[in-house]
Design a protein around this motif. Structure first.
Motif, PDB file in Angstrom:
ATOM      1  N   ARG A   1       0.819  -1.210   0.000  1.00 51.55           N
ATOM      2  CA  ARG A   1       0.000   0.000   0.000  1.00 51.55           C
ATOM      3  C   ARG A   1       0.854   1.261   0.000  1.00 51.55           C
ATOM      4  NH1 ARG A   1      -4.855  -1.079   4.404  1.00 51.55           N
ATOM      5  NH2 ARG A   1      -6.122  -2.469   3.111  1.00 51.55           N
ATOM      6  N   ILE A   2       1.935   1.243   0.781  1.00 52.02           N
ATOM      7  CA  ILE A   2       2.791   2.427   0.851  1.00 52.02           C
ATOM      8  C   ILE A   2       3.530   2.632  -0.467  1.00 52.02           C
ATOM      9  CG2 ILE A   2       4.889   3.316   1.954  1.00 52.02           C
ATOM     10  CD1 ILE A   2       3.764   2.271   4.594  1.00 52.02           C
TER      11      ILE A   2
ATOM     12  N   GLY B   1       1.077   4.043  -2.754  1.00 51.71           N
ATOM     13  CA  GLY B   1       0.851   5.450  -2.448  1.00 51.71           C
ATOM     14  C   GLY B   1       1.913   6.348  -3.042  1.00 51.71           C
ATOM     15  N   HIS B   2       3.134   5.861  -3.104  1.00 54.59           N
ATOM     16  CA  HIS B   2       4.228   6.608  -3.755  1.00 54.59           C
ATOM     17  C   HIS B   2       4.162   6.489  -5.282  1.00 54.59           C
ATOM     18  CE1 HIS B   2       6.802   8.094  -0.521  1.00 54.59           C
ATOM     19  NE2 HIS B   2       6.534   6.987   0.157  1.00 54.59           N
TER      20      HIS B   2
ATOM     21  N   ARG C   1      -6.260   9.417  -0.099  1.00 55.59           N
ATOM     22  CA  ARG C   1      -5.836   9.975  -1.388  1.00 55.59           C
ATOM     23  C   ARG C   1      -6.122  11.476  -1.453  1.00 55.59           C
ATOM     24  NH1 ARG C   1      -8.003   5.082  -3.340  1.00 55.59           N
ATOM     25  NH2 ARG C   1      -9.974   6.114  -3.817  1.00 55.59           N
TER      26      ARG C   1
ATOM     27  N   LYS D   1      -3.659  13.228   0.419  1.00 58.68           N
ATOM     28  CA  LYS D   1      -2.310  12.878  -0.037  1.00 58.68           C
ATOM     29  C   LYS D   1      -1.498  12.237   1.089  1.00 58.68           C
ATOM     30  CE  LYS D   1      -2.181  16.454  -3.600  1.00 58.68           C
ATOM     31  NZ  LYS D   1      -1.489  17.638  -4.137  1.00 58.68           N
TER      32      LYS D   1
ATOM     33  N   ILE E   1       0.066   8.884   2.673  1.00 61.29           N
ATOM     34  CA  ILE E   1       0.547   7.557   2.278  1.00 61.29           C
ATOM     35  C   ILE E   1       0.624   6.694   3.531  1.00 61.29           C
ATOM     36  CG2 ILE E   1       2.418   6.267   1.201  1.00 61.29           C
ATOM     37  CD1 ILE E   1       3.191   8.810  -0.290  1.00 61.29           C
TER      38      ILE E   1
ATOM     39  N   SER F   1       4.585   6.158   5.493  1.00 57.95           N
ATOM     40  CA  SER F   1       5.894   6.251   4.845  1.00 57.95           C
ATOM     41  C   SER F   1       6.883   7.063   5.673  1.00 57.95           C
ATOM     42  CB  SER F   1       5.745   6.879   3.456  1.00 57.95           C
ATOM     43  OG  SER F   1       5.148   8.163   3.561  1.00 57.95           O
TER      44      SER F   1
ATOM     45  N   HIS G   1       3.440  11.728   7.547  1.00 56.01           N
ATOM     46  CA  HIS G   1       2.258  11.016   7.056  1.00 56.01           C
ATOM     47  C   HIS G   1       1.596  10.214   8.174  1.00 56.01           C
ATOM     48  CE1 HIS G   1       2.424  11.787   2.689  1.00 56.01           C
ATOM     49  NE2 HIS G   1       3.722  11.921   2.883  1.00 56.01           N
TER      50      HIS G   1
END
Length: 760
Positions: free
Chosen positions: A325-326, A329-330, A404, A407, A409, A425, A429
């Motif tokens: 997932r991380i 996210g990046h 999202r 923003k 992550i 991350s 975050h």
């Protein structure tokens, strides 16, 4: 050769012998490793390319270096060519045993301090003797060292002087025995040892350059040059020039060594087998390495990149769901394919597959590791029963959308109970993720549920719950006394519940003092009933000094306001009757008839104080905001309210007044518990402060000990502190969900009481 002066007893046996071509030095052997395994490995020709060994392997002191002597020089050369050997997961490095043989640029230092280190000796000699030290090796006896220097002339000068280190005089003497390998001897033909066999192969392919460099000083005998030895023929007197020329020649060669994946080594060798490629590429099939040599550095780099570009590797990595997932996210996977042309990234569940050129896969892998290494996590407690909805698919998608939009992550998983483990991350975050989680899940307590249990209203409540679940199937959980929902629907659900709560009907009553009750019963009964009918209030009835009714909370509040207004419109007046025997007249039957006629004419209630007082022992009784407040006289220790208040002192020492009576009736355990509280606090209670203890034998559930102020004519804000004491008592009552309390007259002075305590 001049006679040396050193004492041979200080020298290890291995230092006294000249190097032989069949002797090798094995480095990296753990001190607990069995030397029998080393011997078995190097005698096995298939495994090590070696052969029979003379004697047994010999470890140098307690180091990781072992000396092995083969019976055949050829076997030793085959073993040294491989350089690196792997035995039982140990990576061993093999070279010729040559470093421990002395020559004219070496000296032995003995008689030094036993705990002296090699670094200390180097610093001392470089400072005092102005030596340029190349290598130092310690001997078997503490304080003995073999020292190699850059110049033998300086060595002779140093040996003629005295040296004192840490108050100890060192014995420093030269050693003149010449070395047989890797130096140009004074003979006309000499084998010069090259760094590797690939250097000899490279030089053979560039004979013109090598011959041109050495033509003034020596001639290379190419046919006799083998393995990593360059055979030279020279004229005496050109030693330094030849050494310098060879040194510059080797330094001008650019070398790149690349590890080739074993599964593609043979394909790579076949790919780079052209005549042009063989001028640069030299492959080591034992260690699966490609050596690239060249005089032109830029050409070597081009060949290196060309070799790397031919590698194509397929790598699989197992990621947990939070790592995936991380990385998503990046947007790591999409960016990797755009950044590295030709790289393919495939994702199957929590497995990611990279396929592409070796260098690109390696770079992409390093970038991924940097992101994963920066991951942080924390644990967050969420409202009760959050775990019932957070793992539902729509809620997960809703949370993903919020992350999202912000923003953020991050990822999460449920922990113990209603805690959630958060992953992000980085710390920034992670803080944002915690904030989003707290804002998303909102909890409310449904206080009215207990009131409607075992009533028809409870069936209506279950019907409402069923309709709410149908309208919002996944985003909430309604428990027995509470509800938790995501912020997107919580207001809609709350409005439905609030409307339902407002529609509930309750049986209630409004307390009225006797005088007002009699007046309302006599003259306002019809007006009250009409108001109830108009506002759809049921079962309105004046009874037992109270107005009974049944309705919603809003209807009950309207009736309370209506009754309060009627009270305000009603005035009372007390008249003292001093006329002779007039009181006796009013108490007679004739006087009672007279009072009734007067009441009808004036629409009022006329009564003697004694008559009113006989109806109740309350001095004052009224209702304020659904709270009945009664002022009365009595014994506080006999009341069965949820809590009673003790007018205590700051030390909780219950020796007088109300406090003593409470302890006398409730038991001495009240004083014992108070003492424990004071022991924990180690300081007196402040004015206005309260604490609680158990009630002992009293009827109440708890005792609240309140410290009131001492009256000082209002100069020290006594009213403020008294108010704060009462407020703290009521706050404690609300915290424990108690509904009744008895408060004595606090701060009115100390009274001596024996059994009963009266309060006003």
């Amino acid at each position: 050769m001049a006679e040396t002066r050193f004492n041979k007893e200080y020298l290890p046996r291995v230092w006294k012998e000249k190097m032989r071509a069949e002797r090798i030095l094995v480095s990296g052997v753990p001190t607990d490793f069995h030397l029998e395994a080393i011997q078995s490995y190097f005698e096995n020709k298939k495994r090590s390319s070696g052969g029979p060994i003379k004697g047994k392997p010999e470890r140098i002191q307690d180091s990781e270096e072992v000396i092995i002597t083969f019976e055949s020089e050829k076997d030793a050369e085959n073993v040294v060519q491989r350089k690196v050997h792997n035995i039982s997961r140990c990576k061993l490095h093999v070279d010729w045993y040559k470093n421990l043989v002395w020559q004219e640029d070496a000296m032995i230092v003995s008689n030094g301090p036993k705990d002296i280190s090699e670094k200390t000796l180097i610093d001392f000699l470089e400072k005092t003797g102005k030596l340029d030290i190349v290598y130092v090796s310690s001997g078997r006896k503490p304080g003995t060292f073999l020292v190699y220097c850059q110049s033998e002339i300086v060595v002779l000068d140093v040996c003629t002087r005295d040296h004192i280190l840490q108050n100890v005089k060192l014995d420093v003497q030269p050693f003149w025995e010449p070395l047989e390998e890797n130096t140009i001897s004074r003979q006309q033909v000499h084998d010069y040892l090259l760094p590797s066999q690939f250097h000899l192969t490279f030089l053979q392919k560039h004979k013109i350059i090598v011959n041109d460099q050495l033509k003034k000083w020596a001639e290379v005998i190419w046919k006799d040059s083998k393995f990593n030895k360059l055979k030279l023929k020279y004229s005496e007197g050109n030693l330094k020039q030849i050494e310098q020329c060879l040194k510059e020649l080797l330094n001008s060669i650019t070398i790149e060594t690349i590890d080739v994946p074993t599964d593609m080594f043979e394909d790579i060798v076949r790919t780079f087998n052209s005549e042009a490629d063989q001028r640069y590429f030299y492959f080591d099939n034992r260690n699966f390495q490609a050596h690239i040599l060249g005089f032109n550095k830029s050409n070597v780099i081009k060949m290196k990149n060309r070799l790397l570009d031919t590698f194509r590797r397929k790598c699989e990595f197992n990621l947990n769901i939070h790592e995936r997932r991380i990385l998503s996210g990046h947007r790591f996977f999409e960016q990797a394919e755009r950044q590295f042309e030709g790289l393919q990234v495939r994702i199957h569940g929590n497995k990611v597959v990279f396929e592409g050129q070796y260098s690109k896969v390696a770079n992409c892998q390093n970038s991924m590791y940097k992101i994963l290494q920066s991951m942080v996590k924390s644990e967050l407690c969420l409202p009760l029963n959050t775990g019932m909805i957070i793992n539902k698919k729509p809620v997960k998608e809703y949370l993903d959308g919020k992350l999202r939009n912000k923003k953020c992550i991050g990822s999460w998983e449920m922990g113990d109970g209603d805690s959630v483990i958060l992953y992000a991350s980085d710390k920034t975050h992670l803080s944002l993720l915690e904030e989003i989680m707290k804002q998303t899940f909102v909890a409310n307590t449904l206080n009215f549920i207990d009131k409607i249990k075992d009533t028809p209203n409870y069936g209506k409540w279950l019907t409402l719950v069923k309709s709410v679940k149908a309208e919002f199937p996944d985003f909430h959980f309604i428990g027995e006394n509470s509800i938790v929902a995501v912020d997107a629907v919580v207001n809609d659900i709350k409005n439905k519940i609030d409307n339902f709560e407002q529609s509930l009907t309750y049986e209630s009553y409004i307390s009225i003092n006797l005088a007002h009750f009699l007046f309302l019963k006599e003259f306002k009964d019809q007006e009250i009933n009409d108001f109830g009918a108009k506002n759809k209030i049921k079962n309105v009835c004046l009874k037992d000094n109270k107005l009974h009714l049944e309705g919603t909370q809003n209807q009950i509040r309207k009736m309370e306001t209506f009754i309060e207004n009627l009270r305000k419109d009603t005035s009372s007046k007390e008249v003292k009757l001093e006329m002779f025997r007039f009181r006796e007249f009013l108490q007679s039957e004739e006087g009672n008839t007279f009072l009734c006629e007067m009441q009808k004419k004036s629409e009022s209630i006329i009564s003697l104080n004694s008559d009113l007082g006989s109806e109740t022992d309350g001095i004052l009784n009224f209702v304020y905001k659904n709270c009945e407040i009664v002022l009365k006289e009595g014994d506080i220790t006999t009341l069965d309210t949820d809590a009673i208040v003790n007018a205590a002192n700051g030390k909780l020492d219950h020796k007088g007044g109300i406090a003593a009576a409470i302890v006398q009736k409730g038991g001495f355990e009240i004083q014992i518990e108070s003492n424990k509280i004071m022991n924990r606090r180690r300081s007196e209670l402040k004015t206005g402060e309260v604490v609680s203890t158990k009630a002992g034998k009293l009827k109440c559930k708890t005792i609240i000990h309140a410290v009131g102020p001492v009256w000082n004519n209002g100069r020290t804000h006594e009213i403020f502190y008294l108010s704060r004491a009462v407020q703290n008592c009521l706050a404690f009552l609300e915290e424990k969900s108690y509904t009744s309390i008895a408060i004595p007259a606090i701060s009115t002075g100390t009274l001596v009481a024996e059994s009963d305590v009266k309060f006003n």
